[in-house]
Write an enzyme that holds these catalytic residues in place. Structure first.
Site, PDB file in Angstrom:
ATOM      1  N   GLU A  24       0.903  -1.114  -0.024  1.00  0.00           N
ATOM      2  CA  GLU A  24       0.168   0.023   0.027  1.00  0.00           C
ATOM      3  C   GLU A  24       0.947   1.326  -0.009  1.00  0.00           C
ATOM      4  O   GLU A  24       0.568   2.351  -0.744  1.00  0.00           O
ATOM      5  CB  GLU A  24      -0.862  -0.131   1.133  1.00  0.00           C
ATOM      6  CG  GLU A  24      -1.623   1.237   1.579  1.00  0.00           C
ATOM      7  CD  GLU A  24      -2.526   1.665   0.631  1.00  0.00           C
ATOM      8  OE1 GLU A  24      -2.767   1.044  -0.663  1.00  0.00           O
ATOM      9  OE2 GLU A  24      -3.546   2.460   0.847  1.00  0.00           O
TER      10      GLU A  24
ATOM     11  N   THR B  12      -4.565   8.414  -4.759  1.00  0.00           N
ATOM     12  CA  THR B  12      -4.220   8.845  -3.277  1.00  0.00           C
ATOM     13  C   THR B  12      -3.018   9.461  -3.397  1.00  0.00           C
ATOM     14  O   THR B  12      -2.902  10.549  -2.330  1.00  0.00           O
ATOM     15  CB  THR B  12      -4.154   7.551  -2.593  1.00  0.00           C
ATOM     16  OG1 THR B  12      -5.283   6.742  -2.537  1.00  0.00           O
ATOM     17  CG2 THR B  12      -3.785   7.788  -1.253  1.00  0.00           C
TER      18      THR B  12
HETATM   19  N1  HSE Z   1      -6.133   7.736   4.634  1.00  0.00           N
HETATM   20  C1  HSE Z   1      -6.036   7.773   3.233  1.00  0.00           C
HETATM   21  C2  HSE Z   1      -6.039   9.138   2.831  1.00  0.00           C
HETATM   22  C3  HSE Z   1      -6.851   6.907   2.450  1.00  0.00           C
HETATM   23  O1  HSE Z   1      -7.074   9.975   3.011  1.00  0.00           O
HETATM   24  O2  HSE Z   1      -5.123   9.668   2.052  1.00  0.00           O
HETATM   25  C4  HSE Z   1      -6.801   6.889   1.083  1.00  0.00           C
HETATM   26  O3  HSE Z   1      -5.983   5.715   0.770  1.00  0.00           O
END
Ligand code: HSE
Length: 307
Positions: A128, A181
């Site tokens: 990830e 992201t």
């Molecule tokens: N917590 C992460 C973000 C989730 O908001 O960037 C997305 O992968």
């Protein structure tokens, strides 16, 4: 066992007030991964359906995560991977996290002495982290383990499960724009003033209490974000309008799912969800923007073997 098929659920991360801290698994929205043993020591991506992603094992979260696991346990083994994505990357539903979680879960099942599922989290996180250029577990932990997971600390990694509310109906609205992201992380503020941080902590503490008490009016008040939503909502066409429709139909929580563009909305009654969905559909049609919906529940099932 020579081959295994696994489903890894999609997830809703952040849940408004818990940026990089909380996330829950969805029911019925998942990625499928088939992993088969090879006679050599290579990790080979045979196919990826449903997304235009590299088959280079050095560039794919599934093989990066699997390699981290194999390196850790010091086993020399090779595997083929076939990935079928039922939800697109860049949706805000944790696609890369599902790939990473599903891959380590499947490979582990084919090892002579499999680790416990909870021990796999650091390796899924490696995959990830490659995709999002950041080490965060709020998608990968619920995809691997199921449930509603809160990450207290990353160093050392410490997390716990909140109760899920499977009586709530979850509507996912995904307008067809892609939000990476890594890019959505880039626009989140690097520092916070203490008044903003205090508001966010208050909401997060309140959300945890609401989940334990099944207090949905408290949940609704708590699902409010002072950190990511204010800057990220501009990446999502129709965000304000969709939020208004969800609130008009008495949702008990609405916000961006992960880094977007999907939005999640929680309802106590499926009729309210259906009415909101119809209105949102009409809204996007009028705007000429295509949009998908998933209706789901929070799920305590993480990665699971299908065949
Ligand atoms: N917590 C992460 C973000 C989730 O908001 O960037 C997305 O992968």
């Amino acid at each position: 066992m020579e081959s295994i098929k696994v489903h890894a659920p999609a997830t809703v991360a952040n849940v408004g007030c818990g940026y990089d801290t909380i996330g829950f698994a969805l029911d019925g929205v998942y990625e499928e991964i088939i992993v088969s043993k090879r006679s050599d020591e290579r990790l080979v991506l045979q196919s990826i359906e449903g997304a235009d992603l590299s088959l280079d094992p050095e560039q794919n979260v599934a093989t990066i995560a699997a390699k981290a696991l194999l390196n850790h346990i010091g086993i020399k083994a090779g595997f083929d991977f076939q990935i079928k994505k039922f939800f697109r990357p860049g949706s805000g539903l944790g696609s890369s996290a599902s790939s990473a979680a599903g891959a380590v879960y499947a490979v582990n099942q084919l090892l002579p002495n499999p680790l416990k599922t909870s021990e796999l989290l650091p390796f899924a996180l490696e995959g990830e982290a490659f995709a999002s250029k950041c080490y965060h577990a709020d998608n990968v932990a619920p995809s691997l383990l199921g449930g509603f997971i809160a990450i207290r600390s990353y160093d050392p990694l410490d997390y716990f499960a909140l109760p899920i509310a499977n009586e709530l109906h979850v509507l996912i609205v995904r307008p067809s724009v892609e939000v990476k992201t890594s890019e959505a992380k880039g626009i989140v503020p690097k520092s916070l003033d203490i008044a903003t941080a205090r508001n966010q902590w208050g909401n997060l503490a309140s959300l945890v209490h609401a989940m334990h008490m099944k207090n949905w009016s408290r949940l609704k008040a708590s699902i409010q974000d002072f950190i990511a939503e204010p800057v990220r909502k501009s990446l999502i066409p129709g965000y304000e309008e969709v939020r208004t429709v969800a609130h008009d139909h008495e949702c008990v929580g609405f916000n961006i799912s992960g880094s977007g563009p999907s939005m999640f909305s929680l309802f106590t009654a499926s009729e309210s969800l259906e009415k909101a969905k119809r209105e949102i559909n009409v809204f996007y049609k009028q705007k000429g923007i295509s949009c998908d919906f998933f209706t789901s529940r929070m799920s305590d099932v993480g990665c699971q073997i299908i065949d």
